[in-house]
Design a protein around this motif. Sequence first.
Motif, short mmCIF file in Angstrom:
data_model
loop_
_atom_site.label_atom_id
_atom_site.label_comp_id
_atom_site.label_asym_id
_atom_site.label_seq_id
_atom_site.Cartn_x
_atom_site.Cartn_y
_atom_site.Cartn_z
N TYR A 197 3.42 -22.98 42.76
CA TYR A 197 3.24 -23.59 43.89
C TYR A 197 1.98 -24.67 43.94
O TYR A 197 1.88 -25.76 44.47
N MET A 198 0.83 -24.47 43.05
CA MET A 198 -0.40 -24.95 43.06
C MET A 198 0.07 -26.38 42.29
O MET A 198 -0.62 -27.51 42.68
N VAL A 199 0.86 -26.23 41.31
CA VAL A 199 1.15 -27.50 40.56
C VAL A 199 2.03 -28.48 41.24
O VAL A 199 1.79 -29.76 41.32
N ILE A 200 3.00 -27.98 42.20
CA ILE A 200 3.69 -28.70 43.23
C ILE A 200 2.61 -29.40 44.31
O ILE A 200 2.87 -30.57 44.79
N ARG A 219 -9.82 -39.99 41.23
CA ARG A 219 -10.59 -39.03 40.71
C ARG A 219 -10.41 -37.60 41.50
O ARG A 219 -10.30 -37.53 42.67
N ALA A 220 -10.40 -36.50 40.50
CA ALA A 220 -10.08 -35.44 41.07
C ALA A 220 -11.12 -34.85 42.03
O ALA A 220 -12.38 -35.00 41.51
N SER A 221 -10.85 -34.17 43.15
CA SER A 221 -11.68 -33.61 43.89
C SER A 221 -11.90 -32.30 43.53
O SER A 221 -11.49 -31.82 42.41
N GLN A 228 -7.03 -26.97 38.70
CA GLN A 228 -6.70 -27.26 37.29
C GLN A 228 -7.33 -26.13 36.33
O GLN A 228 -6.66 -25.44 35.41
N ILE A 229 -8.53 -25.70 36.68
CA ILE A 229 -9.22 -24.58 35.94
C ILE A 229 -8.36 -23.14 35.98
O ILE A 229 -8.10 -22.87 34.94
N ILE A 230 -8.02 -23.07 37.15
CA ILE A 230 -7.33 -21.68 37.53
C ILE A 230 -5.92 -21.66 36.59
O ILE A 230 -5.73 -20.65 36.25
N LEU A 231 -5.28 -22.74 36.77
CA LEU A 231 -3.98 -23.18 36.24
C LEU A 231 -4.29 -22.74 34.70
O LEU A 231 -3.37 -22.19 34.11
N LEU A 232 -5.12 -23.41 34.15
CA LEU A 232 -5.12 -23.49 32.68
C LEU A 232 -5.40 -21.98 32.22
O LEU A 232 -4.80 -21.52 31.31
N LEU A 233 -6.31 -21.20 33.23
CA LEU A 233 -6.98 -19.83 32.74
C LEU A 233 -5.43 -18.88 32.79
O LEU A 233 -5.05 -18.01 32.17
N VAL A 234 -4.60 -19.37 34.00
CA VAL A 234 -3.56 -18.28 34.25
C VAL A 234 -2.62 -18.32 32.99
O VAL A 234 -1.98 -17.46 32.70
#
Length: 311
Positions: A197-200, A219-221, A228-234
């Motif tokens: 869902y977050m990627v979408i 630039r990323a907010s 992005q951090i949480i996606l990488l960690l998950v």
Amino acid sequence: MFSLKNVLYFQAGLGVLANMLLFCFYIFIIIGHRPKPTDLISCQLTFVHITMFLTAGYIWLSDLFEILNVENDFKCKATFYISRVMRGLSICITCLLSVVQAVTISPSASLLATFKQKLKKYMIYALLCIWSFNISFSINQIFYVGAYTNVSETSQMNVIKYCSLLPMNYVIRGLILTVTSSRDVFLVGIMLITSTYMVIILLRHQRQCKHLHSISQLRASPEERATQIILLLVVFFVVMYWVDFIITTTSFLLWRYEPVILTVQKFVVNAYPTITPLVQISIDRRIITMLKNLQSKCYHMFLKRCFFSSL
């Protein structure tokens, strides 16, 4: 085996130092500033990871028990119980972190947006339920661990030098494995759903921004960076979890633990709590800014001492 143990010590030392730095940062943010909804969750996750290094790896806590001359059966049950609770808390809090971030970045027109205003209240209740559930969930398992008798019994499965799983019939063994696996698979499934869902959401937001700005100006907010951090960690957690799950399930079903396999499993279990703070420290600009300010203050204090000492 000696070199593998040294690797575990290095991994544990690096993980504890990184998590302690991150834990102090979140305490500073929570007490003195306006924390984000995910800061309280991340603070508890770092605390859990610090405790995991003292128990799940069976490294420092076992050495402390040796110094205190604690009875083998007690230290076996205590170490096993705390490590199981911390492992459960790690997966539950990581799942909650993923859910909270998905709610945070959800568009105002979505169904999840209705929970934004009550997010802090629900989050506190969720954390209380998570801690209560995991503390009570692993209590029954301490009855099936005990001090290793060092006798040639095939019914005992030695997991560390002084601790082993006691004999249990196939029904109880299958029940424990089924309940634990069901909990973990359910939580991993939620993490994968929220991550998708977050990627979408991120891809949709980037497409909208490209119509307004050139690619070089994008630039990323802060919310996007946090996502992005949480996606990488998950993703990293899910990979490490399945490796650990395969090793644990295979050993549990075969009722056999090879020393080398057990050491590899310890390394896999400690991989996520080691990488997590390093990723957060390197990407979160608030932490980088705080470290730069701290470095600047230390440098100015050093110059002042040198100046006054030269007078």
